[in-house]
Design a protein around this motif. Structure first.
Motif, PDB file in Angstrom:
ATOM      1  N   ARG A  58       0.818  -1.214   0.000  1.00 38.53           N
ATOM      2  CA  ARG A  58       0.000   0.000   0.000  1.00 38.53           C
ATOM      3  C   ARG A  58       0.856   1.270   0.000  1.00 38.53           C
ATOM      4  N   ASP A  59       1.885   1.317   0.845  1.00 39.02           N
ATOM      5  CA  ASP A  59       2.726   2.514   0.910  1.00 39.02           C
ATOM      6  C   ASP A  59       3.430   2.778  -0.413  1.00 39.02           C
ATOM      7  N   HIS A  60       3.851   1.709  -1.094  1.00 34.99           N
ATOM      8  CA  HIS A  60       4.528   1.870  -2.380  1.00 34.99           C
ATOM      9  C   HIS A  60       3.546   2.331  -3.453  1.00 34.99           C
ATOM     10  N   LEU A  61       2.345   1.789  -3.431  1.00 32.62           N
ATOM     11  CA  LEU A  61       1.333   2.206  -4.392  1.00 32.62           C
ATOM     12  C   LEU A  61       0.940   3.663  -4.155  1.00 32.62           C
ATOM     13  N   ALA A  62       0.770   4.036  -2.904  1.00 35.18           N
ATOM     14  CA  ALA A  62       0.437   5.431  -2.584  1.00 35.18           C
ATOM     15  C   ALA A  62       1.561   6.360  -3.042  1.00 35.18           C
ATOM     16  N   ALA A  63       2.793   5.952  -2.872  1.00 30.85           N
ATOM     17  CA  ALA A  63       3.919   6.770  -3.324  1.00 30.85           C
ATOM     18  C   ALA A  63       3.872   6.950  -4.836  1.00 30.85           C
ATOM     19  N   ASP A  64       3.486   5.898  -5.564  1.00 24.70           N
ATOM     20  CA  ASP A  64       3.384   6.000  -7.017  1.00 24.70           C
ATOM     21  C   ASP A  64       2.283   6.975  -7.415  1.00 24.70           C
ATOM     22  N   PHE A  65       1.229   7.051  -6.619  1.00 28.49           N
ATOM     23  CA  PHE A  65       0.137   8.008  -6.843  1.00 28.49           C
ATOM     24  C   PHE A  65       0.521   9.414  -6.403  1.00 28.49           C
ATOM     25  N   GLN A  66       1.592   9.521  -5.614  1.00 32.97           N
ATOM     26  CA  GLN A  66       1.965  10.766  -4.948  1.00 32.97           C
ATOM     27  C   GLN A  66       0.842  11.170  -3.996  1.00 32.97           C
ATOM     28  N   ALA A  67       0.379  10.214  -3.199  1.00 36.06           N
ATOM     29  CA  ALA A  67      -0.751  10.429  -2.292  1.00 36.06           C
ATOM     30  C   ALA A  67      -0.404   9.938  -0.892  1.00 36.06           C
ATOM     31  N   ASP A  68      -1.196  10.381   0.063  1.00 35.18           N
ATOM     32  CA  ASP A  68      -1.056   9.930   1.445  1.00 35.18           C
ATOM     33  C   ASP A  68      -1.595   8.510   1.536  1.00 35.18           C
ATOM     34  N   PRO A  69      -0.776   7.544   1.973  1.00 33.32           N
ATOM     35  CA  PRO A  69      -1.241   6.153   2.011  1.00 33.32           C
ATOM     36  C   PRO A  69      -2.410   5.937   2.956  1.00 33.32           C
ATOM     37  N   ALA A  70      -2.617   6.829   3.891  1.00 33.53           N
ATOM     38  CA  ALA A  70      -3.717   6.669   4.849  1.00 33.53           C
ATOM     39  C   ALA A  70      -5.056   7.098   4.262  1.00 33.53           C
ATOM     40  N   THR A  71      -5.028   7.877   3.183  1.00 32.03           N
ATOM     41  CA  THR A  71      -6.296   8.441   2.714  1.00 32.03           C
ATOM     42  C   THR A  71      -6.610   8.227   1.239  1.00 32.03           C
ATOM     43  N   PHE A  72      -5.698   7.699   0.441  1.00 35.69           N
ATOM     44  CA  PHE A  72      -6.004   7.644  -0.985  1.00 35.69           C
ATOM     45  C   PHE A  72      -6.946   6.487  -1.307  1.00 35.69           C
ATOM     46  N   GLY A  73      -7.893   6.775  -2.193  1.00 34.92           N
ATOM     47  CA  GLY A  73      -8.817   5.753  -2.677  1.00 34.92           C
ATOM     48  C   GLY A  73      -9.807   5.266  -1.641  1.00 34.92           C
TER      49      GLY A  73
END
Length: 99
Positions: A8-23
Motif C-alpha cells: 500500500r505505501d509503495h502504491l500510494a507513493a506512485d500516486f503521490q498520495a497519502d497512504p492513509a487516505t487515498f482511494g
C-alpha cells in the motif's frame, strides 16, 4: 488477466498520495493497453464518462507510460502501457526481459 500486488505505501507513493487516505479501497486496478498512444485517449474517454484524473499520464521510471484516475465511485485505476508486457490479440501477456 494479470493481477499484480503492491504494498500500500509503495502504491500510494506512485500516486503521490497519502497512504492513509487515498482511494476507497487499498487497491488500484490497472488497464494495460497495447501501445503508448492508447493511454491518453482512454483516460480522456474515462474523464468524459465522469472519472477524475489523479495523476496525468507520463513516462514512467520502469520504462512505460501511465496515468491514474478515479472512477465516479472513487475507485482508483491506472491506464498503462508497459513495453515489457506484450499483449497478444487473444489478451494473453508475454513478459519480455529485454524491454
Amino acid at each position: 488477466m494479470v493481477l499484480a500486488l503492491f504494498l500500500r505505501d509503495h502504491l500510494a507513493a506512485d500516486f503521490q498520495a497519502d497512504p492513509a487516505t487515498f482511494g476507497h479501497a487499498p487497491v488500484a486496478l490497472a488497464y494495460n493497453v497495447r501501445a503508448k498512444n492508447e493511454v491518453n485517449p482512454l483516460i480522456q474517454r474515462a474523464v468524459a464518462a465522469g472519472a477524475t484524473i489523479l495523476k496525468p499520464p507520463r513516462d514512467r521510471p520502469w520504462g512505460g507510460y501511465s496515468g491514474y484516475l478515479a472512477d465516479p465511485d472513487g475507485f482508483s485505476w491506472e491506464v498503462a502501457w508497459n513495453p515489457a508486457w506484450r499483449l497478444a490479440p487473444d489478451g494473453s501477456v508475454e513478459f519480455r526481459r529485454d524491454a
